[in-house]
Design an enzyme around this catalytic site. Structure first.
Site, PDB file in Angstrom:
ATOM      1  N   ASP A   1      38.852  39.258  49.903  1.00  0.00           N
ATOM      2  CA  ASP A   1      39.113  40.088  48.712  1.00  0.00           C
ATOM      3  C   ASP A   1      37.866  40.547  48.261  1.00  0.00           C
ATOM      4  O   ASP A   1      36.831  40.429  48.702  1.00  0.00           O
ATOM      5  CB  ASP A   1      39.609  38.886  47.908  1.00  0.00           C
ATOM      6  CG  ASP A   1      39.694  39.085  46.526  1.00  0.00           C
ATOM      7  OD1 ASP A   1      40.552  40.164  46.253  1.00  0.00           O
ATOM      8  OD2 ASP A   1      38.976  38.423  45.784  1.00  0.00           O
TER       9      ASP A   1
ATOM     10  N   ASP B   1      37.063  41.765  44.280  1.00  0.00           N
ATOM     11  CA  ASP B   1      36.168  41.247  43.137  1.00  0.00           C
ATOM     12  C   ASP B   1      36.401  39.619  43.249  1.00  0.00           C
ATOM     13  O   ASP B   1      37.396  38.842  43.555  1.00  0.00           O
ATOM     14  CB  ASP B   1      37.413  41.459  41.735  1.00  0.00           C
ATOM     15  CG  ASP B   1      37.059  42.899  41.550  1.00  0.00           C
ATOM     16  OD1 ASP B   1      37.395  43.656  42.554  1.00  0.00           O
ATOM     17  OD2 ASP B   1      37.112  43.331  40.334  1.00  0.00           O
TER      18      ASP B   1
HETATM   19  P1  IMP Z   1      40.482  42.340  43.943  1.00  0.00           P
HETATM   20  O1  IMP Z   1      40.141  40.914  43.481  1.00  0.00           O
HETATM   21  O2  IMP Z   1      39.715  42.921  44.791  1.00  0.00           O
HETATM   22  O3  IMP Z   1      41.878  42.027  44.476  1.00  0.00           O
HETATM   23  O4  IMP Z   1      40.625  43.581  42.716  1.00  0.00           O
HETATM   24  C1  IMP Z   1      41.375  43.276  41.639  1.00  0.00           C
HETATM   25  C2  IMP Z   1      41.133  44.120  40.448  1.00  0.00           C
HETATM   26  O5  IMP Z   1      41.245  45.537  40.875  1.00  0.00           O
HETATM   27  C3  IMP Z   1      41.757  43.922  39.315  1.00  0.00           C
HETATM   28  O6  IMP Z   1      41.859  43.087  38.652  1.00  0.00           O
HETATM   29  C4  IMP Z   1      41.970  45.471  38.514  1.00  0.00           C
HETATM   30  O7  IMP Z   1      40.935  45.334  37.637  1.00  0.00           O
HETATM   31  C5  IMP Z   1      41.427  46.458  39.841  1.00  0.00           C
HETATM   32  N1  IMP Z   1      42.439  47.510  40.104  1.00  0.00           N
HETATM   33  C6  IMP Z   1      42.133  48.878  40.177  1.00  0.00           C
HETATM   34  N2  IMP Z   1      43.381  49.341  40.641  1.00  0.00           N
HETATM   35  C7  IMP Z   1      44.160  48.533  40.649  1.00  0.00           C
HETATM   36  C8  IMP Z   1      45.496  48.664  41.229  1.00  0.00           C
HETATM   37  O8  IMP Z   1      46.111  49.741  41.508  1.00  0.00           O
HETATM   38  N3  IMP Z   1      46.118  47.476  41.273  1.00  0.00           N
HETATM   39  C9  IMP Z   1      45.741  46.218  41.206  1.00  0.00           C
HETATM   40  N4  IMP Z   1      44.398  46.114  40.456  1.00  0.00           N
HETATM   41  C10 IMP Z   1      43.670  47.104  40.457  1.00  0.00           C
HETATM   42 MG    MG Z   2      39.592  38.492  43.457  1.00  0.00          MG
END
Ligand code: IMP
Ligand code: MG
Length: 415
Positions: free
Chosen positions: A153, A155
């Site tokens: 993942d 973030d």
């Molecule tokens: P992850 O933790 O890498 O899955 O990223 C999640 C974060 O990506 C979300 O909290 C959003 O801030 C950001 N984000 C940006 N574009 C999108 C999208 O198209 N769908 C969902 N999250 C997005």
């Molecule tokens: Mg995450």
């Protein structure tokens, strides 16, 4: 009418992992019976150590029993046996395990790291057990299988929430090490962009390090892909592109079932999600704007304010329920999740994302795939679905991801 059940469900179930809670309950018994908080005042040195040794043995015994129940659960599935496994009766929400989990050895390892059995006042916690399960999974992958693909993942897993993977991030050499060992790496993130430069902005440190690496072969560099929007946009490493990534057209990587997802259904589902999000934003007076994308719709805060946790959770649960109850929501997979300071609804989910990565690399088995993420609660969390497609590790910060990768490396060497 708001029944007690509904209150319990809405407030608690989605914020608890039943397997972890159950193991926590089992360990609480020897903690209560053996921890002897008074010993701290009465005895010193050897006395305390023998209490700890005794507690260690009891905890280890319990972990061995749970390990055996899990093994029985795996065999139950393999044999297609009728009814539920014993573990399934004890923990109704338990899923399938793709490898054996070596819980007893994992406990012994984590006890050395965290001194769990030395504690007199603080019982084995959620985090203790989460980390024991991670270690048990790593041992399972190394001993009963092998790691061919690691998906991450973005973030909170590779970098802080909303941040970027910068050159100074110490996870970079660990990811390069995986590639150098001929393992494949996928970054399976919700962040959904249709263009490579956007991902380059977020992942620049890693992509540059790969680009300038003289150790990695060309083939090893091809071992990195980025899956954006959970399961919507695939990019492969491309040394000739300025953004170091090239978009892979959908017909080159979609899973058979995904080809049936029609544009009509996608628009319809996002329309329903969008109106539910707008209604929530209005009802909860969220300081947020709605963002509609190709394959997603979300609410995000304006002017850098923070939306409080309760508002985020309420929004996720409302949208999740609304879309689920719709006809299109029952035929098209989607994922509504709390992104920490925003709420998004994506088409598909990470089980599709991880499966597509497995297929892209020639059909890697779930038992040889590890997904590392921070969101594993059953509702409002997007890594949870990856459990359907691969083994998983639940981390709580980018620092834990680094520790996990080093632990994996140690496990491989001491095999
Ligand atoms: P992850 O933790 O890498 O899955 O990223 C999640 C974060 O990506 C979300 O909290 C959003 O801030 C950001 N984000 C940006 N574009 C999108 C999208 O198209 N769908 C969902 N999250 C997005
Ligand atoms: Mg995450």
């Amino acid at each position: 009418m708001t029944t007690r059940y509904r209150v319990e469900y809405a407030l608690k179930t989605h914020r608890r992992d039943q397997l972890i809670e159950w193991i926590k309950g089992l360990l609480a018994v020897p903690f209560v019976l053996h921890s002897q908080p008074t010993a701290i005042y009465q005895e010193h040195g050897e006395g305390l150590k023998s209490v700890a040794a005794d507690t260690h043995l009891r905890y280890a015994e319990i972990m061995r029993d749970v390990e055996n129940l899990m093994l029985d659960h795996i065999h139950h599935h393999e044999r297609n046996a009728p009814g539920k496994s014993k573990l399934n009766l004890l923990v109704p929400t338990v899923g399938t395990f793709f490898t054996q989990l070596y819980l007893e050895d994992a406990f012994k390892y984590q006890d050395q790291q965290r001194f769990i059995s030395r504690r007199r006042f603080v019982a084995p916690s959620f985090n203790d057990i989460r980390l024991i399960l991670n270690s048990a999974q790593l041992l399972g992958l190394v001993r009963s299988s092998e790691v061919q693909l690691v998906t991450f993942d973005g973030d909170v897993t590779l970098y802080d929430d909303g941040a970027c993977l910068t050159a100074d991030n110490i996870v970079i050499p660990r990811i390069l090490r995986l590639l150098q060992q001929d393992r494949k790496v996928g970054i399976v993130t919700a962040a959904g962009y249709t263009e490579a430069p956007k991902y380059y902005e977020r992942l620049q440190g890693l992509l540059d390090a790969m680009h300038y690496s003289t150790v990695l072969t060309t083939a090893q560099k091809q071992g990195l892909i980025v899956m954006g929007g959970e399961s919507n946009f695939l990019f492969r490493y491309d040394p000739t592109s300025e953004a170091r990534l090239a978009y892979v057209p959908r017909d080159e990587w979609l899973l058979e079932e995904m080809r049936a997802w029609s544009d009509n259904d996608i628009t319809q589902l996002l329309d329903i999600a969008e109106s539910a999000l707008r209604a929530c934003a209005d009802n909860l007076s969220l300081p947020a704007a709605v963002l509609r994308k190709d394959r997603a719709v979300g609410v995000y805060p304006v002017n850098g304010v923070r939306i409080n946790r309760e508002q985020l959770e309420e929004t996720v649960l409302v949208v999740q329920n609304t879309v689920q109850r719709s006809t299109v929501g029952s035929r098209l997979p989607f994922c509504a999740f709390n992104g920490g300071n925003d709420v998004f609804v994506d088409i598909g989910d990470k089980s599709w994302g991880v499966r597509a990565c497995q297929q892209y690399f020639g059909g890697i088995d779930p038992s040889k795939t590890l997904h590392v993420g921070d969101q594993f609660l059953s509702a409002g969390a997007n890594d949870f679905k990856a459990r359907l497609a691969s083994t998983t590790a639940w981390i709580a910060s980018p620092a834990e991801t680094v520790e996990l990768l080093d632990e994996l490396e140690k496990a491989v060497h001491s095999k």
